[in-house]
Design an enzyme around this catalytic site. Structure first.
Site, PDB file in Angstrom:
ATOM      1  N   LYS A 160     -50.155 -51.324  45.210  1.00 34.22           N
ATOM      2  CA  LYS A 160     -51.499 -51.237  45.796  1.00 34.22           C
ATOM      3  C   LYS A 160     -51.589 -50.064  46.770  1.00 34.22           C
ATOM      4  CE  LYS A 160     -52.617 -55.318  43.929  1.00 34.22           C
ATOM      5  NZ  LYS A 160     -51.318 -55.732  43.366  1.00 34.22           N
ATOM      6  N   ARG A 216     -59.272 -53.320  30.093  1.00 32.64           N
ATOM      7  CA  ARG A 216     -59.154 -54.775  30.143  1.00 32.64           C
ATOM      8  C   ARG A 216     -60.459 -55.326  30.714  1.00 32.64           C
ATOM      9  NH1 ARG A 216     -53.906 -54.084  33.571  1.00 32.64           N
ATOM     10  NH2 ARG A 216     -55.356 -52.520  34.349  1.00 32.64           N
TER      11      ARG A 216
END
Length: 313
Positions: free
Chosen positions: A124, A224
């Site tokens: 992240k 996705r």
């Protein structure tokens, strides 16, 4: 060539979509010998990093897909390559494994991705090194900073720094409903640092996984796409994967990051891009090889083994 895979239990593999299996299959096709072991099999003994490894033979059957010899203890430098393919959680046991792998490197082992590079690139936080490509982002454990960020941006995503597969991701809209509860839950009452980002509406078109291999860009992404009202596109969270050509912005991001991340010791990287924004830099066990190959006919596993061979040359 002898290749050892540090991975999750083989019994858990879903061979129809598993990227590590695709790597194994391509390596076996080239006549290489395959071994597998888990982090629990690692040890430091008499100054050497060893592992109880199983030699693996692929059967070609979709379900009963491998045969394994009895485990034997071997030093990791006995292999031509060690591939770190263990999924998160990126907890202290994961970090201990990277320390052991780094010690193995000092004895001559060739480990991919490099263990120090994995440690240095939180999946992240690493996007902050490429802020020209990111949405407005806050990293903190401070509730007041989070509330101020929400007031400014109105629609935000909150997520843990050590999650995977979409786990622990929350969206808070303009009304701020449940913001306090989400902050308390994710920060563990202010004791754990989290990430907050402005919501990117383009998520409805998919969270794109872009693969970087050996400093080069795979020419297709897997978008996705969230389903059933979800804000998460992750396949593990029920998203549907659709392979597609890279956009001009995708290419700009990928071609900027690819050579630099390879220079840092990252043979394989999975970038996550929503709309025009980079959201994650995945370095532990990037996936989506098989989905791209099946839908677009581009052999991602072959590109990966080609890059591995070149790195070892």
């Amino acid at each position: 060539m002898k290749i050892a895979f540090l991975t999750d239990p083989l019994s858990q593999f879903k061979t129809y979509k598993d990227s590590t299996f695709a790597m194994m299959r391509e390596a076996a096709k080239r006549g290489y010998t395959i071994y597998a072991f888990g982090p629990e099999q690692l040890a430091l003994e008499s100054g050497q990093v060893v592992a109880n490894v199983m030699r693996i033979t692929l059967t070609g059957d979709a379900d009963d897909w491998y045969r394994a010899d009895a485990p034997v203890a071997l030093p990791l430098h006995a292999f031509d390559a060690v591939l770190q393919r263990k999924d998160p959680p990126f907890d202290m046991e994961y970090i201990y494994a990277t320390y052991l792998l780094e010690l193995a490197e000092s004895k001559g082992a060739r480990v991919f991705n490099k263990p120090a590079a994995i440690r240095n690139h939180n999946e992240k936080l690493s996007i902050a090194q490429f802020s020209q490509f990111t949405a407005p982002t806050l990293v903190t454990r401070d509730e007041q900073r989070i509330r101020a960020f929400h007031r400014e941006h109105q629609d935000v995503i909150l997520k843990p720094l050590d999650g995977m597969g979409g786990a622990g991701i929350f969206r808070i809209g303009a009304d701020g409903m449940n913001l306090g509860s989400v902050i308390e839950t994710l920060t563990l009452q202010g004791t754990r640092t989290i990430m907050v980002q402005r919501y990117i509406p383009e998520i409805v078109h998919g969270d794109k996984r872009i693969l970087l291999i050996g400093g080069k860009v795979v020419p297709f992404a897997l978008a996705r796409i969230p389903q059933n009202g979800e804000v998460r596109g992750n396949l593990a969270a029920g998203g549907i994967g659709v392979a597609q050509d890279l956009s001009a912005r995708d290419l700009e991001i990928a071609q900027t990051l690819a050579p630099e991340l390879y220079r840092r010791g990252l043979l394989l990287v999975g970038l996550d891009v929503i709309g025009s924004c980079l959201t994650e830099v995945n370095v532990t066990s990037p996936t989506c090889f098989q989905e791209i190959t099946q839908q677009k006919g581009f052999d991602v596993a072959a590109m990966f083994i080609d890059a591995l061979e070149q790195a070892l040359a």
